[in-house]
Design a protein around this motif. Structure first.
Motif, PDB file in Angstrom:
ATOM      1  N   ALA A  26      35.494  51.440  36.013  1.00 11.06           N
ATOM      2  CA  ALA A  26      36.105  51.126  37.307  1.00 11.06           C
ATOM      3  C   ALA A  26      36.440  49.642  37.423  1.00 11.06           C
ATOM      4  CB  ALA A  26      35.171  51.535  38.431  1.00 11.06           C
ATOM      5  N   LEU A  27      35.631  48.812  36.769  1.00  7.99           N
ATOM      6  CA  LEU A  27      35.807  47.367  36.906  1.00  7.99           C
ATOM      7  C   LEU A  27      36.834  46.799  35.938  1.00  7.99           C
ATOM      8  CD1 LEU A  27      32.114  46.181  37.390  1.00  7.99           C
ATOM      9  CD2 LEU A  27      33.897  46.332  39.121  1.00  7.99           C
ATOM     10  N   PHE A  28      36.957  47.394  34.749  1.00  5.36           N
ATOM     11  CA  PHE A  28      37.761  46.758  33.712  1.00  5.36           C
ATOM     12  C   PHE A  28      38.969  47.561  33.229  1.00  5.36           C
ATOM     13  CE2 PHE A  28      33.493  44.893  33.354  1.00  5.36           C
ATOM     14  CZ  PHE A  28      33.822  43.557  33.536  1.00  5.36           C
ATOM     15  N   LEU A  29      39.091  48.807  33.652  1.00  6.36           N
ATOM     16  CA  LEU A  29      40.277  49.567  33.299  1.00  6.36           C
ATOM     17  C   LEU A  29      41.281  49.524  34.443  1.00  6.36           C
ATOM     18  CD1 LEU A  29      38.910  52.711  31.420  1.00  6.36           C
ATOM     19  CD2 LEU A  29      39.779  50.567  30.488  1.00  6.36           C
ATOM     20  N   PRO A  30      42.579  49.702  34.151  1.00 13.27           N
ATOM     21  CA  PRO A  30      43.599  49.658  35.206  1.00 13.27           C
ATOM     22  C   PRO A  30      43.306  50.661  36.308  1.00 13.27           C
ATOM     23  CG  PRO A  30      44.616  49.642  33.033  1.00 13.27           C
ATOM     24  CD  PRO A  30      43.153  49.905  32.813  1.00 13.27           C
ATOM     25  N   SER A  31      43.614  50.276  37.537  1.00 13.23           N
ATOM     26  CA  SER A  31      43.355  51.137  38.689  1.00 13.23           C
ATOM     27  C   SER A  31      44.580  51.176  39.587  1.00 13.23           C
ATOM     28  CB  SER A  31      42.150  50.604  39.484  1.00 13.23           C
ATOM     29  OG  SER A  31      41.981  51.337  40.686  1.00 13.23           O
ATOM     30  N   THR A  32      44.758  52.292  40.291  1.00 16.97           N
ATOM     31  CA  THR A  32      45.865  52.423  41.223  1.00 16.97           C
ATOM     32  C   THR A  32      45.583  51.702  42.547  1.00 16.97           C
ATOM     33  OG1 THR A  32      44.952  54.522  42.024  1.00 16.97           O
ATOM     34  CG2 THR A  32      46.579  54.627  40.242  1.00 16.97           C
ATOM     35  N   ARG A  33      44.337  51.293  42.741  1.00 16.83           N
ATOM     36  CA  ARG A  33      43.968  50.601  43.979  1.00 16.83           C
ATOM     37  C   ARG A  33      44.306  49.118  43.879  1.00 16.83           C
ATOM     38  NH1 ARG A  33      40.104  53.928  46.777  1.00 16.83           N
ATOM     39  NH2 ARG A  33      39.396  55.654  45.467  1.00 16.83           N
ATOM     40  N   PRO A  34      44.754  48.489  44.964  1.00 19.91           N
ATOM     41  CA  PRO A  34      45.027  47.045  44.954  1.00 19.91           C
ATOM     42  C   PRO A  34      43.752  46.253  44.659  1.00 19.91           C
ATOM     43  CG  PRO A  34      45.965  48.093  46.905  1.00 19.91           C
ATOM     44  CD  PRO A  34      45.087  49.112  46.250  1.00 19.91           C
ATOM     45  N   VAL A  35      43.925  45.103  44.032  1.00 18.94           N
ATOM     46  CA  VAL A  35      42.773  44.262  43.694  1.00 18.94           C
ATOM     47  C   VAL A  35      42.034  43.838  44.958  1.00 18.94           C
ATOM     48  CG1 VAL A  35      42.068  42.075  42.663  1.00 18.94           C
ATOM     49  CG2 VAL A  35      43.863  43.435  41.582  1.00 18.94           C
ATOM     50  N   SER A  36      42.777  43.533  46.024  1.00 16.08           N
ATOM     51  CA  SER A  36      42.143  43.107  47.269  1.00 16.08           C
ATOM     52  C   SER A  36      41.258  44.217  47.846  1.00 16.08           C
ATOM     53  CB  SER A  36      43.207  42.716  48.293  1.00 16.08           C
ATOM     54  OG  SER A  36      44.096  43.802  48.546  1.00 16.08           O
ATOM     55  N   ALA A  37      41.716  45.475  47.727  1.00 17.69           N
ATOM     56  CA  ALA A  37      40.930  46.605  48.231  1.00 17.69           C
ATOM     57  C   ALA A  37      39.668  46.787  47.397  1.00 17.69           C
ATOM     58  CB  ALA A  37      41.763  47.880  48.216  1.00 17.69           C
ATOM     59  N   GLN A  38      39.791  46.635  46.076  1.00 18.27           N
ATOM     60  CA  GLN A  38      38.620  46.770  45.214  1.00 18.27           C
ATOM     61  C   GLN A  38      37.608  45.671  45.497  1.00 18.27           C
ATOM     62  OE1 GLN A  38      39.102  48.113  41.027  1.00 18.27           O
ATOM     63  NE2 GLN A  38      41.279  47.813  41.361  1.00 18.27           N
ATOM     64  N   LEU A  39      38.089  44.448  45.742  1.00 19.11           N
ATOM     65  CA  LEU A  39      37.182  43.345  46.045  1.00 19.11           C
ATOM     66  C   LEU A  39      36.469  43.583  47.373  1.00 19.11           C
ATOM     67  CD1 LEU A  39      36.031  40.585  45.413  1.00 19.11           C
ATOM     68  CD2 LEU A  39      38.040  39.545  46.510  1.00 19.11           C
ATOM     69  N   ALA A  40      37.230  44.048  48.386  1.00 21.18           N
ATOM     70  CA  ALA A  40      36.617  44.352  49.680  1.00 21.18           C
ATOM     71  C   ALA A  40      35.595  45.469  49.536  1.00 21.18           C
ATOM     72  CB  ALA A  40      37.698  44.744  50.685  1.00 21.18           C
ATOM     73  N   GLY A  41      35.916  46.469  48.720  1.00 18.06           N
ATOM     74  CA  GLY A  41      34.977  47.564  48.479  1.00 18.06           C
ATOM     75  C   GLY A  41      33.712  47.079  47.794  1.00 18.06           C
ATOM     76  N   LEU A  42      33.878  46.157  46.842  1.00 20.48           N
ATOM     77  CA  LEU A  42      32.725  45.597  46.141  1.00 20.48           C
ATOM     78  C   LEU A  42      31.817  44.836  47.105  1.00 20.48           C
ATOM     79  CD1 LEU A  42      31.272  45.034  43.445  1.00 20.48           C
ATOM     80  CD2 LEU A  42      32.757  43.034  43.167  1.00 20.48           C
ATOM     81  N   LEU A  43      32.408  44.042  48.005  1.00 20.99           N
ATOM     82  CA  LEU A  43      31.619  43.290  48.983  1.00 20.99           C
ATOM     83  C   LEU A  43      30.879  44.231  49.935  1.00 20.99           C
ATOM     84  CD1 LEU A  43      34.106  40.393  49.837  1.00 20.99           C
ATOM     85  CD2 LEU A  43      32.056  40.276  48.410  1.00 20.99           C
ATOM     86  N   CYS A  44      31.542  45.312  50.347  1.00 21.04           N
ATOM     87  CA  CYS A  44      30.881  46.295  51.208  1.00 21.04           C
ATOM     88  C   CYS A  44      29.712  46.953  50.478  1.00 21.04           C
ATOM     89  CB  CYS A  44      31.880  47.365  51.658  1.00 21.04           C
ATOM     90  SG  CYS A  44      33.066  46.810  52.888  1.00 21.04           S
ATOM     91  N   ALA A  45      29.899  47.237  49.194  1.00 19.49           N
ATOM     92  CA  ALA A  45      28.831  47.859  48.406  1.00 19.49           C
ATOM     93  C   ALA A  45      27.631  46.928  48.279  1.00 19.49           C
ATOM     94  CB  ALA A  45      29.351  48.246  47.023  1.00 19.49           C
ATOM     95  N   ILE A  46      27.885  45.630  48.102  1.00 16.82           N
ATOM     96  CA  ILE A  46      26.789  44.652  48.018  1.00 16.82           C
ATOM     97  C   ILE A  46      26.042  44.594  49.346  1.00 16.82           C
ATOM     98  CG2 ILE A  46      26.258  42.203  47.755  1.00 16.82           C
ATOM     99  CD1 ILE A  46      28.605  42.037  45.776  1.00 16.82           C
ATOM    100  N   GLY A  47      26.790  44.649  50.448  1.00 11.76           N
ATOM    101  CA  GLY A  47      26.146  44.685  51.759  1.00 11.76           C
ATOM    102  C   GLY A  47      25.291  45.927  51.927  1.00 11.76           C
ATOM    103  N   ALA A  48      25.803  47.073  51.464  1.00 11.93           N
ATOM    104  CA  ALA A  48      25.036  48.320  51.528  1.00 11.93           C
ATOM    105  C   ALA A  48      23.771  48.232  50.678  1.00 11.93           C
ATOM    106  CB  ALA A  48      25.903  49.493  51.071  1.00 11.93           C
ATOM    107  N   LEU A  49      23.892  47.577  49.532  1.00 11.68           N
ATOM    108  CA  LEU A  49      22.738  47.385  48.642  1.00 11.68           C
ATOM    109  C   LEU A  49      21.639  46.601  49.350  1.00 11.68           C
ATOM    110  CD1 LEU A  49      21.399  47.329  45.751  1.00 11.68           C
ATOM    111  CD2 LEU A  49      22.676  45.223  45.374  1.00 11.68           C
ATOM    112  N   ALA A  50      22.013  45.506  49.995  1.00 14.61           N
ATOM    113  CA  ALA A  50      21.026  44.676  50.698  1.00 14.61           C
ATOM    114  C   ALA A  50      20.416  45.432  51.873  1.00 14.61           C
ATOM    115  CB  ALA A  50      21.685  43.387  51.180  1.00 14.61           C
ATOM    116  N   SER A  51      21.247  46.161  52.600  1.00 15.49           N
ATOM    117  CA  SER A  51      20.777  46.882  53.784  1.00 15.49           C
ATOM    118  C   SER A  51      19.776  47.968  53.410  1.00 15.49           C
ATOM    119  CB  SER A  51      21.971  47.495  54.528  1.00 15.49           C
ATOM    120  OG  SER A  51      21.559  48.158  55.700  1.00 15.49           O
TER     121      SER A  51
END
Length: 331
Positions: A147-172
């Motif tokens: 998911a991190l290193f192969l081409p994706s149909t999702r915009p990079v900005s969306a993937q970055l926002a998703g990653l930040l949300c996941a980190i927040g979920a991890l901490a919570s």
């Protein structure tokens, strides 16, 4: 000694079953994609609260008498960190970045919880848990590599926002796991199942507070079919993941020390990926297959670390008795 081993096995089985049910929450945002994270959170936890209230009603008076203001504050915090906030962040991460990125980050929960648990008095030394933690981390990296290193149909900005949300979920959820173990050790008069239902009631109350916010932000128009799917997904996740899954997790938390129970979160990642494969009608890739092996090896090695005596003169039974006095586990 047989009793200690029996508790160990039962605890691991409860943790695996909880993970299997919790893995369903990764599918819910995809199944009801017409609805946003806030709507999904309200639907799931409103159902969770209503069902919890119905199940606990016959014992309400006796349970309420055992709870003070401190316990109610703890329930509110646990409902927020482990349910409301966590699920908003997780659903946002799945819809923005994809299930694989979300599973990768959430896959590091065992590492976080186990490291925190290793600081408890009498806990298994972190050095003995190092192999398990390394295997867990390697498995999580393998799961998210594509998911991190192969081409994706999702915009990079969306993937970055998703990653930040996941980190927040991890901490919570990491904060929830540690504090919930602490509270289960304190409220011995309340069964693990009833504690889960009480958290459900607190979460349901929080979902009611979110309804005006959802209306303020504007609810998109949906057809009857969308609403029927939304209700079915919300009720299904509430029953299987929240009611049954949380009860199994709380039962496990009273059988295992925090350093071991933290590893049980790995099963959520494992089953989330299995469900994703079924949803996508495919089998695991070679890299994902390696990840599964690493995940299982991580849990097995962690169990082995807890079954071995700390030194040649220390019996496992003695270690088991000490583990019941740790802040992370209830006796």
């Amino acid at each position: 000694m047989p009793n200690e081993r029996g508790s160990l096995v039962l605890g691991v089985l409860c943790g695996a079953a909880a993970g299997a049910l919790w893995g369903l929450v990764f599918l819910a945002p995809e199944l009801a994609r017409a609805f946003g994270p806030l709507e999904l959170t309200i639907g799931r936890y409103l159902a969770y609260g209503l069902i919890s209230a119905a199940l606990i009603a016959p014992r309400w008076r006796s349970l309420a008498a055992t709870l003070g203001a401190g316990e109610w504050r703890a329930l509110a915090w646990l409902a927020l960190s482990g349910n409301t906030l966590y699920y908003i962040l997780l659903a946002s991460s799945v819809q923005l970045g994809g299930a694989a990125i979300t599973a990768l980050v959430i896959g590091f929960l065992p590492v976080v919880v186990t490291i925190v648990g290793s600081r408890a008095e009498g806990a298994v030394p972190l050095a003995r848990l190092a192999p398990s933690l390394l295997l867990c981390a390697a498995g999580a990296v393998c799961i998210g590599w594509q998911a991190l290193f192969l081409p994706s149909t999702r915009p990079v900005s969306a993937q970055l926002a998703g990653l930040l949300c996941a980190i927040g979920a991890l901490a919570s959820w990491g904060a929830y796991a540690v504090y919930n173990n602490h509270m289960l050790a304190r409220v011995k008069a309340v069964s693990s199942h009833d504690w889960s239902l009480l958290i459900g009631i607190a979460t349901g109350a929080q979902s009611l507070v979110l309804i005006p916010l959802a209306l303020l932000l504007g609810v998109r128009g949906h057809g009857a079919g969308d609403w029927a799917l939304f209700v079915a997904v919300s009720a299904g996740v509430a029953v299987f993941a929240s009611i049954v899954g949380n009860a199994l997790w709380n039962r496990m938390s009273r059988l295992l020390p925090l350093t071991l129970s933290g590893q049980m979160i790995t099963f959520e990642t494992l089953f989330a990926l299995l469900y994703a494969f079924a949803w996508e009608h495919r089998g695991p890739t070679a890299l994902e297959g390696v990840a599964f092996v690493l995940v299982v090896a991580s849990v097995v090695s962690c169990v082995a670390a807890h079954r071995k005596p700390s030194n040649p003169s220390t019996a496992f039974a003695g270690e088991g008795r000490r583990s019941r006095r740790r802040p992370g586990a209830a006796g």
